[in-house]
Write a protein that holds these residues in place. Structure first.
Motif, PDB file in Angstrom:
ATOM      1  N   GLY A   1       0.859  -1.316   0.081  1.00  0.00           N
ATOM      2  CA  GLY A   1       0.064   0.020  -0.008  1.00  0.00           C
ATOM      3  C   GLY A   1       1.011   1.234  -0.099  1.00  0.00           C
ATOM      4  O   GLY A   1       2.035   1.167   0.126  1.00  0.00           O
ATOM      5  N   GLY A   2       0.159   2.519  -0.143  1.00  0.00           N
ATOM      6  CA  GLY A   2       0.984   3.600  -0.099  1.00  0.00           C
ATOM      7  C   GLY A   2       0.004   4.880  -0.466  1.00  0.00           C
ATOM      8  O   GLY A   2      -1.257   4.600  -0.389  1.00  0.00           O
ATOM      9  N   GLN A   3       0.859   5.975  -0.693  1.00  0.00           N
ATOM     10  CA  GLN A   3      -0.027   7.147  -0.987  1.00  0.00           C
ATOM     11  C   GLN A   3      -0.652   6.984  -2.346  1.00  0.00           C
ATOM     12  O   GLN A   3      -0.661   5.960  -3.075  1.00  0.00           O
ATOM     13  CB  GLN A   3       1.026   8.465  -0.937  1.00  0.00           C
ATOM     14  CG  GLN A   3       1.433   8.877   0.649  1.00  0.00           C
ATOM     15  CD  GLN A   3       2.393   9.891   0.621  1.00  0.00           C
ATOM     16  OE1 GLN A   3       3.168  10.048   0.020  1.00  0.00           O
ATOM     17  NE2 GLN A   3       1.863  10.809   1.749  1.00  0.00           N
ATOM     18  N   ASP A   4      -1.060   8.240  -2.908  1.00  0.00           N
ATOM     19  CA  ASP A   4      -1.933   8.126  -4.015  1.00  0.00           C
ATOM     20  C   ASP A   4      -1.233   7.892  -5.275  1.00  0.00           C
ATOM     21  O   ASP A   4      -0.249   8.680  -5.745  1.00  0.00           O
ATOM     22  CB  ASP A   4      -2.756   9.184  -4.293  1.00  0.00           C
ATOM     23  CG  ASP A   4      -3.735   9.146  -3.171  1.00  0.00           C
ATOM     24  OD1 ASP A   4      -4.122   8.223  -2.471  1.00  0.00           O
ATOM     25  OD2 ASP A   4      -4.324  10.519  -2.608  1.00  0.00           O
TER      26      ASP A   4
ATOM     27  N   HIS B   1      -8.072   4.224   3.200  1.00  0.00           N
ATOM     28  CA  HIS B   1      -7.970   4.694   1.818  1.00  0.00           C
ATOM     29  C   HIS B   1      -9.102   5.610   1.564  1.00  0.00           C
ATOM     30  O   HIS B   1     -10.213   5.726   2.138  1.00  0.00           O
ATOM     31  CB  HIS B   1      -8.293   3.475   0.790  1.00  0.00           C
ATOM     32  CG  HIS B   1      -9.413   2.749   0.891  1.00  0.00           C
ATOM     33  ND1 HIS B   1     -10.377   2.864  -0.107  1.00  0.00           N
ATOM     34  CD2 HIS B   1     -10.032   1.759   1.985  1.00  0.00           C
ATOM     35  CE1 HIS B   1     -11.420   1.946   0.364  1.00  0.00           C
ATOM     36  NE2 HIS B   1     -11.136   1.531   1.342  1.00  0.00           N
TER      37      HIS B   1
ATOM     38  N   GLN C   1      -8.319  -4.266  -0.790  1.00  0.00           N
ATOM     39  CA  GLN C   1      -8.156  -2.810  -0.491  1.00  0.00           C
ATOM     40  C   GLN C   1      -7.932  -2.529   0.883  1.00  0.00           C
ATOM     41  O   GLN C   1      -6.984  -1.820   1.372  1.00  0.00           O
ATOM     42  CB  GLN C   1      -9.499  -2.074  -0.928  1.00  0.00           C
ATOM     43  CG  GLN C   1      -9.464  -0.444  -0.652  1.00  0.00           C
ATOM     44  CD  GLN C   1      -8.615   0.026  -1.755  1.00  0.00           C
ATOM     45  OE1 GLN C   1      -8.904   0.058  -2.873  1.00  0.00           O
ATOM     46  NE2 GLN C   1      -7.415   0.581  -1.127  1.00  0.00           N
TER      47      GLN C   1
ATOM     48  N   HIS D   1      -6.132  -3.911   4.713  1.00  0.00           N
ATOM     49  CA  HIS D   1      -4.776  -4.249   5.047  1.00  0.00           C
ATOM     50  C   HIS D   1      -4.599  -5.321   5.899  1.00  0.00           C
ATOM     51  O   HIS D   1      -4.666  -5.260   6.970  1.00  0.00           O
ATOM     52  CB  HIS D   1      -4.152  -3.044   5.683  1.00  0.00           C
ATOM     53  CG  HIS D   1      -3.904  -2.075   4.683  1.00  0.00           C
ATOM     54  ND1 HIS D   1      -2.914  -1.781   3.975  1.00  0.00           N
ATOM     55  CD2 HIS D   1      -4.522  -1.110   4.213  1.00  0.00           C
ATOM     56  CE1 HIS D   1      -2.884  -0.741   2.829  1.00  0.00           C
ATOM     57  NE2 HIS D   1      -4.008  -0.426   2.984  1.00  0.00           N
TER      58      HIS D   1
END
Ligand SMILES: N[C@@H](CCC(=O)NCCCC(=O)O)C(=O)O
Length: 250
Positions: free
Chosen positions: A68-71, A177, A215, A217
């Motif tokens: 995962g991470g930023q956009d 998110h 989506q 975690h």
């Protein structure tokens, strides 16, 4: 004796040098800890633009986890920026896109989490809602800046990997998110949604590709024993492909 444990690649996040600190690559420990606990050998790949080196590394891997991470930058897909976005560093996104194209061409088993699932969906021809609050105003909160362990409930398709893991009971998963899948990529199907309809998991319908995305975690610090089973199912799927057994994800 040569280990038969599969080598599972994992990408990282990237933070550029600042006034008093050097550039860093980093990732939450849960990603590699859970791969290790599930019987895989995590191989952490930092961002690189050396395509030959990436190709050589991918030749040695049996599967991949996209973290995962930023956009993701929507301009890379022909769309405009949105005011709500905090973009991941372009070093990371450029690398991640090269890796996802390699994974796709090789039909390498892949587990995409958060931004990793979103990128997998985009590269395969799907798209995203760029801001849940604006695009899906009736949705429940999918992140809480005051609570990194924010959770919401989940409804799963029983005939799927997440269905096999979570079963029929009340499920609550870690959510962080503000974007979400809108159109699922061709060859993939939705296997879990939040009760508000937001897509929370997808998986491949292709016989020759073990590909799953969440989506939520399952690697987070407050993961449940069931969340961790996602990694076990993934590593088991990789092992089956090592022995040549091809089957649908579920
Ligand atoms: N930025 C995207 C993807 C969501 C995501 O990957 N969240 C994880 C946050 C960082 C982390 O805890 O690893 C979105 O907001 O939709």
């Amino acid at each position: 004796m040569t280990s038969t444990r599969p080598l599972i690649g994992i990408n990282t996040d990237f933070r550029p040098a600042q006034q008093r600190t050097p550039a860093y690559v980093y990732l939450a420990a849960g990603y590699y800890e859970n791969i290790q606990a599930a019987g895989g050998i995590p191989v952490i790949l930092p961002p690189s633009n050396d395509v030959d080196a990436i190709h050589a590394a991918m030749d040695r891997l049996d599967g991949f986890v996209l973290i995962g991470g930023q956009d993701l930058d929507p301009r890379n897909d022909g769309y405009m920026l949105h005011h709500s976005m905090k973009l991941m560093h372009s070093n990371r996104e450029t690398f991640d896109r090269i890796v996802v194209n390699e994974i796709t061409e090789r039909r390498m088993p892949v587990l995409g989490i958060g931004a990793g699932m979103q990128l997998l969906n985009i590269v395969q021809g799907g798209n995203l809602f760029y801001d849940i609050a604006e695009d899906l105003p009736n949705a429940v909160p999918h992140r809480d800046h005051q609570d990194p362990l924010h959770r919401h409930s989940l409804v799963v398709e029983s005939d799927s990997l997440v269905g096999r893991v979570y079963g029929d009971g009340e499920i609550r998963v870690a959510s962080r998110h503000h974007m979400a899948i809108d159109e699922v990529a061709p060859g993939f199907r939705v296997t879990a949604r939040c009760p508000d309809g937001v897509i929370e998991a997808i998986e491949s319908e292709m016989m020759d590709w073990f590909a799953v995305g969440t989506q939520f975690h399952p690697e987070c610090e407050a993961a449940s024993a069931l969340d961790i089973r996602i990694f076990e199912e993934f590593v088991d799927g990789v092992k089956e492909r090592q022995t040549g057994d091809l089957r649908l994800v579920a």
